[in-house]
Every structure is written in structure tokens, then in C-alpha cells.
Design an enzyme around this catalytic site. Structure first.
Site, PDB file in Angstrom:
ATOM      1  N   GLY A 217       0.815  -1.213   0.000  1.00  0.00           N
ATOM      2  CA  GLY A 217       0.000   0.000   0.000  1.00  0.00           C
ATOM      3  C   GLY A 217       0.846   1.259   0.000  1.00  0.00           C
TER       4      GLY A 217
ATOM      5  N   ALA B 288     -11.061  -4.776  14.913  1.00  0.00           N
ATOM      6  CA  ALA B 288     -10.702  -6.192  15.046  1.00  0.00           C
ATOM      7  C   ALA B 288      -9.498  -6.539  14.170  1.00  0.00           C
ATOM      8  CB  ALA B 288     -11.890  -7.069  14.678  1.00  0.00           C
TER       9      ALA B 288
ATOM     10  N   LYS C  29      -7.124  -4.540  13.123  1.00  0.00           N
ATOM     11  CA  LYS C  29      -5.921  -3.897  13.634  1.00  0.00           C
ATOM     12  C   LYS C  29      -5.456  -4.526  14.942  1.00  0.00           C
ATOM     13  CE  LYS C  29      -5.258  -0.939  10.313  1.00  0.00           C
ATOM     14  NZ  LYS C  29      -4.043  -0.993   9.466  1.00  0.00           N
TER      15      LYS C  29
ATOM     16  N   TYR D  53     -12.733  -2.811  11.442  1.00  0.00           N
ATOM     17  CA  TYR D  53     -11.419  -2.162  11.392  1.00  0.00           C
ATOM     18  C   TYR D  53     -10.661  -2.401  12.693  1.00  0.00           C
ATOM     19  CZ  TYR D  53      -7.943   1.552  10.778  1.00  0.00           C
ATOM     20  OH  TYR D  53      -6.770   2.259  10.658  1.00  0.00           O
TER      21      TYR D  53
ATOM     22  N   SER E 206      -3.278   0.429  14.497  1.00  0.00           N
ATOM     23  CA  SER E 206      -4.023   1.637  14.847  1.00  0.00           C
ATOM     24  C   SER E 206      -4.366   1.627  16.327  1.00  0.00           C
ATOM     25  CB  SER E 206      -5.317   1.694  14.016  1.00  0.00           C
ATOM     26  OG  SER E 206      -6.210   2.673  14.517  1.00  0.00           O
TER      27      SER E 206
ATOM     28  N   VAL F 183      -3.566  -7.304  -2.320  1.00  0.00           N
ATOM     29  CA  VAL F 183      -3.007  -7.960  -1.133  1.00  0.00           C
ATOM     30  C   VAL F 183      -3.989  -8.902  -0.463  1.00  0.00           C
ATOM     31  CG1 VAL F 183      -1.327  -6.129  -0.668  1.00  0.00           C
ATOM     32  CG2 VAL F 183      -3.630  -5.998   0.360  1.00  0.00           C
TER      33      VAL F 183
ATOM     34  N   ASN G 158       1.633  -2.084   5.407  1.00  0.00           N
ATOM     35  CA  ASN G 158       0.895  -0.830   5.570  1.00  0.00           C
ATOM     36  C   ASN G 158      -0.491  -0.851   4.940  1.00  0.00           C
ATOM     37  OD1 ASN G 158       0.648   2.291   5.784  1.00  0.00           O
ATOM     38  ND2 ASN G 158       0.478   1.883   3.591  1.00  0.00           N
TER      39      ASN G 158
ATOM     40  N   ILE H 210      -4.358  10.363  11.811  1.00  0.00           N
ATOM     41  CA  ILE H 210      -3.327  10.881  10.909  1.00  0.00           C
ATOM     42  C   ILE H 210      -4.010  11.554   9.719  1.00  0.00           C
ATOM     43  CG2 ILE H 210      -1.261  10.314   9.563  1.00  0.00           C
ATOM     44  CD1 ILE H 210      -0.976   9.724  12.561  1.00  0.00           C
TER      45      ILE H 210
END
Length: 241
Positions: free
Chosen positions: A7, A152, A154, A150, A137, A60, A86, A183
Site C-alpha cells: 500500500g 478487530a 488492527k 477495522y 491503529s 493484497v 501498511n 493521521i
């Protein structure tokens, strides 16, 4: 020294590629849909006399795609020393409203991809050591309402990091994780300014983070300066809680 970045065409990944090249690494990054940005990045970083980076299209979520990506890296650069996982996507939805295909897409993009990339890179690292850096994250640490998939995925990256660091430490391969806070990337542009302000209020340093602040930590974890650090989750979050 050769680094692999998933990424790498946009956002945090793009800044990681730029910083690693600046620090003297040869970088191979993958992208899926952002071909224009990927080609622009390569054009910016390469010169007529020096091939500093290559961008390779890769989904990916697919293990064979990742395997082919890594094999192409070896054909071009001959080795792999650093791996930066990433690639990632977000999903904003109540769990009960989330479609199964949405859940699977987030998990395969964010978590399965880390497994695939590590699996196919490790054979080239076992005899000489190296560093694997996984981008997670703070939502994987603390969780977030309407971001169950998201969070879970991370959190899974954090568990994978800690376990893998114990598996490959004897081969002098370090495995660490960066837990990013809020970010300034396209991913967070879906939020309203009200939501961003609320997130800033939860951040003691009183602002959102910059992509280069994450990339600087990646460069540090890739370097010999961090040679006694492994299995760690390092927050780049301005103190977010």
C-alpha cells in the site's frame, strides 16, 4: 538494503516509501487501484542512473498476488531486508448493519495481507535477519464504535506482531507494530470537521498527526538503532485515549 512496502502509493505508505529511499534503501512497493499515484511516485524517486524504487500492482487480499509480488521483488533487487505491512482500508458501520462481504473485505485487506506478506518474505530473511514493521491503529488497542471490523483487524495485527516476534527472534528478525492515531490521510477525510475536532479533543497534543511522523518511526525501526527492540506496539498518536 531492500525494503518491501504494501500500500505504498498514497497516504502513510507513500511517505514511508519516500523516507526509506531518502535513507538509502531500495524500495519495492505495491498498489492495487492507485496506478497513477504509483507511477508518479516512482518517477519522482528514480533517476536515469539509479533505480531506487519500483511499484507493482498487487491485490493484497489474494495470496497468489502477494506471492508473485514478492517473487518480482527478488527478481529486481535480489534480497529483502525490511518489510512494512501498511496496506489497509476502513469501514464505518454498525455491526448489525454490516454485510458479511464488508467484514471479509476489511479482514482480508488489513490482516490476511500481513500474513501473506510475512509468509512469502520470511524465507529471504531467515539467513541474515531484518525488520518487519506492521502498521496498526490505536483503534486496535482501544476499539471504536461503528468500526468493529477495522478495530478487530488492527487488533489482529498486534497479536500477529507479538507472536511472530517470538517465532523469528532467534533468526535476528525483529517484528514491531506502530499503532497510529488520527493521521492526516484520505482515509480520515470521510469524517466531518465536528468528528475531527472531537478526536483532537481526545489527543493531548491537540492536533492530528502527519504522515511523516509515522514514516520517521518506520525508518527508525528499520535501522540498526532499534536492534534490541522487538515485539513492541509503539503508538504514534499524540497521546490519544
Amino acid at each position: 538494503m531492500v525494503a518491501v512496502v504494501t500500500g505504498g502509493a498514497k497516504g502513510i505508505g507513500r511517505k514511508i516509501v519516500e523516507k526509506l529511499v531518502e535513507d538509502g534503501y531500495k524500495v519495492a512497493f505495491c498498489y492495487n487501484t492507485s496506478e497513477e499515484q504509483a507511477m508518479e511516485l516512482c518517477s519522482n524517486l528514480n533517476s536515469n542512473s539509479s533505480l531506487n524504487c519500483i511499484g507493482i500492482k498487487c491485490d493484497v487480499r489474494d495470496s497468489e498476488n502477494v506471492k508473485n509480488f514478492i517473487e518480482e521483488v527478488i527478481k529486481v533487487f535480489g534480497q529483502i531486508d525490511i518489510v512494512v505491512n501498511n496496506a489497509g482500508i476502513a469501514n464505518y458501520n454498525l455491526l448489525m448493519d454490516m454485510q458479511v462481504k464488508e467484514w471479509k473485505n476489511v479482514m482480508s485487506t488489513n490482516l490476511d495481507s500481513v500474513f501473506y506478506t510475512c509468509k512469502y518474505c520470511l524465507p529471504y530473511m531467515l539467513n541474515k535477519g531484518g525488520s518487519i514493521i506492521n502498521i496498526s491503529s490505536v483503534w486496535g488497542v482501544y476499539g471504536a464504535s461503528m468500526e468493529v471490523a477495522y478495530s478487530a483487524s488492527k487488533a489482529g495485527i498486534i497479536g500477529l506482531t507479538k507472536a511472530l516476534s517470538q517465532e523469528v527472534g532467534s533468526a535476528n528478525i525483529r517484528v514491531n507494530c506502530i499503532a497510529c492515531g488520527v493521521i492526516n490521510t484520505d482515509m480520515n477525510k470521510v469524517h466531518s470537521q465536528t468528528t475531527i475536532d472531537e478526536l483532537i479533543d481526545k489527543t493531548p497534543l491537540g492536533r492530528i498527526g502527519k504522515t511523516d511522523e509515522v514514516a520517521d518511526m518506520v525508518v527508525y525501526l528499520a535501522s540498526e538503532k532499534s536492534k534490541f527492540i522487538t515485539g513492541q506496539v509503539i503508538e504514534i498518536s499524540g497521546g490519544f485515549r
